[in-house]
Design a protein around this motif. Structure first.
Motif, PDB file in Angstrom:
ATOM      1  N   GLY A   1       0.015  12.688  30.447  1.00 26.78           N
ATOM      2  CA  GLY A   1       0.685  11.430  30.752  1.00 26.78           C
ATOM      3  C   GLY A   1       2.150  11.438  30.351  1.00 26.78           C
ATOM      4  O   GLY A   1       2.676  12.416  29.826  1.00 26.78           O
ATOM      5  N   ASP A   2       2.801  10.318  30.612  1.00 28.94           N
ATOM      6  CA  ASP A   2       4.204  10.164  30.219  1.00 28.94           C
ATOM      7  C   ASP A   2       4.301   9.941  28.720  1.00 28.94           C
ATOM      8  O   ASP A   2       3.538   9.176  28.144  1.00 28.94           O
ATOM      9  CB  ASP A   2       4.824   8.963  30.940  1.00 28.94           C
ATOM     10  CG  ASP A   2       4.997   9.203  32.416  1.00 28.94           C
ATOM     11  OD1 ASP A   2       5.072  10.382  32.802  1.00 28.94           O
ATOM     12  OD2 ASP A   2       5.060   8.219  33.164  1.00 28.94           O
TER      13      ASP A   2
ATOM     14  N   ARG B   1       1.872  15.715  36.145  1.00 32.15           N
ATOM     15  CA  ARG B   1       0.665  15.513  36.956  1.00 32.15           C
ATOM     16  C   ARG B   1      -0.104  16.820  37.114  1.00 32.15           C
ATOM     17  O   ARG B   1      -1.336  16.833  37.099  1.00 32.15           O
ATOM     18  CB  ARG B   1       1.035  14.948  38.323  1.00 32.15           C
ATOM     19  CG  ARG B   1       1.275  13.470  38.331  1.00 32.15           C
ATOM     20  CD  ARG B   1       1.328  12.908  39.734  1.00 32.15           C
ATOM     21  NE  ARG B   1       2.307  13.571  40.584  1.00 32.15           N
ATOM     22  CZ  ARG B   1       3.574  13.219  40.703  1.00 32.15           C
ATOM     23  NH1 ARG B   1       4.022  12.208  40.000  1.00 32.15           N
ATOM     24  NH2 ARG B   1       4.379  13.882  41.500  1.00 32.15           N
TER      25      ARG B   1
END
Length: 94
Positions: free
Chosen positions: A55-56, A50
């Motif tokens: 992103g993941d 974050r």
């Protein structure tokens, strides 16, 4: 979340934690420590992702909970490296 989903989540966290310990070269404890390191790494890795705005990368969804695999390994390795520095002795796997 059912019992099977919870056990599967613990298994994934344990694998991620043990990979993070291996990358850091610091091993302190057994399976339960690896599971705890996997969850700590997931929290730390999610915070780092974050902060960086990324992103993941490889996230699995188990029982409604999303577990970030790559960030868990990265966060676990960073946490294990910090623990190795703070403990002052290197207990690497021989």
């Amino acid at each position: 979340m059912t019992l099977i989903e919870f056990l599967l989540l613990l298994l994934v966290a344990g694998i991620c934690g043990s990979i993070g310990q291996s990358l850091a070269g610091y091993s302190h404890g057994g399976c339960l420590v690896s599971v705890a390191l996997g969850f700590i790494g997931a929290l730390l890795g999610a915070w780092i992702s974050r902060w960086l705005g990324v992103g993941d990368f490889l996230a699995v969804q188990i029982g409604g909970a999303t577990f970030p695999i790559v960030w868990s390994i990265i966060g676990g390795a960073l946490f294990a490296a910090v623990m190795a520095l703070l403990s002052g002795r290197n207990r690497s796997i021989e």
